[in-house]
Design an enzyme around this catalytic site. Sequence first.
Site, PDB file in Angstrom:
ATOM      1  CG  HIS A  61     -13.686  -2.757 -26.587  1.00 36.61           C
ATOM      2  ND1 HIS A  61     -12.836  -3.771 -26.211  1.00 36.61           N
ATOM      3  CD2 HIS A  61     -13.036  -2.056 -27.540  1.00 36.61           C
ATOM      4  CE1 HIS A  61     -11.722  -3.694 -26.923  1.00 36.61           C
ATOM      5  NE2 HIS A  61     -11.812  -2.654 -27.732  1.00 36.61           N
ATOM      6  CD  GLU A  96     -14.156  -3.269 -30.824  1.00 32.94           C
ATOM      7  OE1 GLU A  96     -13.846  -2.736 -31.908  1.00 32.94           O
ATOM      8  OE2 GLU A  96     -13.440  -4.140 -30.290  1.00 32.94           O
ATOM      9  CD  GLU A  97     -11.424  -6.739 -29.328  1.00 34.46           C
ATOM     10  OE1 GLU A  97     -11.516  -7.083 -30.518  1.00 34.46           O
ATOM     11  OE2 GLU A  97     -10.533  -5.986 -28.908  1.00 34.46           O
ATOM     12  CD  GLU A 142     -10.887   0.157 -30.690  1.00 35.31           C
ATOM     13  OE1 GLU A 142      -9.821  -0.498 -30.667  1.00 35.31           O
ATOM     14  OE2 GLU A 142     -11.982  -0.330 -30.354  1.00 35.31           O
ATOM     15  CG  ASP A 172     -15.529  -6.887 -25.676  1.00 33.60           C
ATOM     16  OD1 ASP A 172     -15.404  -5.645 -25.664  1.00 33.60           O
ATOM     17  OD2 ASP A 172     -15.811  -7.529 -26.707  1.00 33.60           O
ATOM     18  CG  HIS A 219      -6.445  -8.493 -31.222  1.00 34.09           C
ATOM     19  ND1 HIS A 219      -7.472  -8.772 -32.108  1.00 34.09           N
ATOM     20  CD2 HIS A 219      -6.922  -7.500 -30.441  1.00 34.09           C
ATOM     21  CE1 HIS A 219      -8.505  -7.984 -31.869  1.00 34.09           C
ATOM     22  NE2 HIS A 219      -8.181  -7.196 -30.850  1.00 34.09           N
ATOM     23  CG  ASP A 230      -7.801  -3.671 -28.416  1.00 33.93           C
ATOM     24  OD1 ASP A 230      -8.639  -2.766 -28.244  1.00 33.93           O
ATOM     25  OD2 ASP A 230      -7.904  -4.530 -29.322  1.00 33.93           O
TER      26      ASP A 230
END
Length: 380
Positions: free
Chosen positions: A67, A134-135, A163, A69, A349, A100
């Site tokens: 991803h 995805e997020e 991931e 995003d 994150h 990530d």
Amino acid sequence: MTSPVLSLVEDLIRLPSVTPADLGCQPLLVERLRALGFACETLESGGVVNLWARRGTQGPLVVFAGHTDVVPPGPREQWNTDPFVPTHVDGKLYGRGAADMKSSIAAFVVAVEEFVARRPDAPGSIAFLLTSDEEGPATDGTVKVCEMLEARGERPDFCIVGEPTSSARLGDTIKNGRRGSLSGRLTVIGIQGHVAYPEKARNPIHQAAPALAELAATRWDDGNEYFPPTTFQISNFHAGTGASNVVPGTAVVDFNFRFSTASTAESLKQRVLEILHRHGLEFTLDWTLSGLPFLTPRGTLCDALSGAIRAETGIETELSTTGGTSDGRFIAKICPQVVEFGPVNASIHKINEHIELASLEPLKNIYRRTLEALLAPPAG
């Protein structure tokens, strides 16, 4: 330190692609992939940008998925550096998406560039499946591409999702499956009244408590070789009017199962209903199935990736199914072997997200070595 992987991941970090925005990440990658002979298709759905890019028409088909995003950076003043300005400090690359998963995407692309340069006529096909959803809700991203591929009978043989799976060192963990996620919202119906006249009311908290205790104490399954036992957790409990002298009329309970392939969503639902009915509750119950579990046992893909990690780092990797859901749950419906592998996940994150600069080249090399094992193994 300069390298094609580092240059590309820095270019991606500079694009503040907070979910569901892509903000040019995928067009940047398309330019690189078309130069390698990839046919690139952009699929837009609900404000989400998805990319399916394939080189070759024959099997086996190896897919790199991920991803573009990222999650919001949070309070900018708490970052030591601008989250969207890639910055090197003490051997680390800082920026939102560094771990990530823009580093994985950059490593994917450069690994494929190196593989094609070395083995331009290797059999099989290579593809990229990228999304900007995805997020977020994950309703218009990978799942839509998989539906398109299934509709036209295009089925991958192997898929690596980038991931960040490594725990302490790059290569120490591969995710070869994920648990499913099943949530419920239980509304227990009582009769509101005055606390001084309980005989004229029916307290849904009192009624729910024994049933919830049994649900919390139930062993739902024993797991299996790859999965831990299924877990049940209550996340929210709401009841009452705010007044201390009122028996509430309803109690609302949010709960979640993280379940393995040892159980099914339907079996868990039936067992919950049996417990609630046995306790004589009046209730409504709404279910949300966020994802089914998937599992790739030891075999061709796990062996190829484990061998690549061993050759590059000397680490004997661990297969794991812990953690939350990922887009692998969608891909597993059309692909028999799906694993996740990427950099160390300690800072994902978080404020000051980062990746070790020294891990970028090994990460790229692991992806390239895996491709070589799957599509161009040595003779004999």
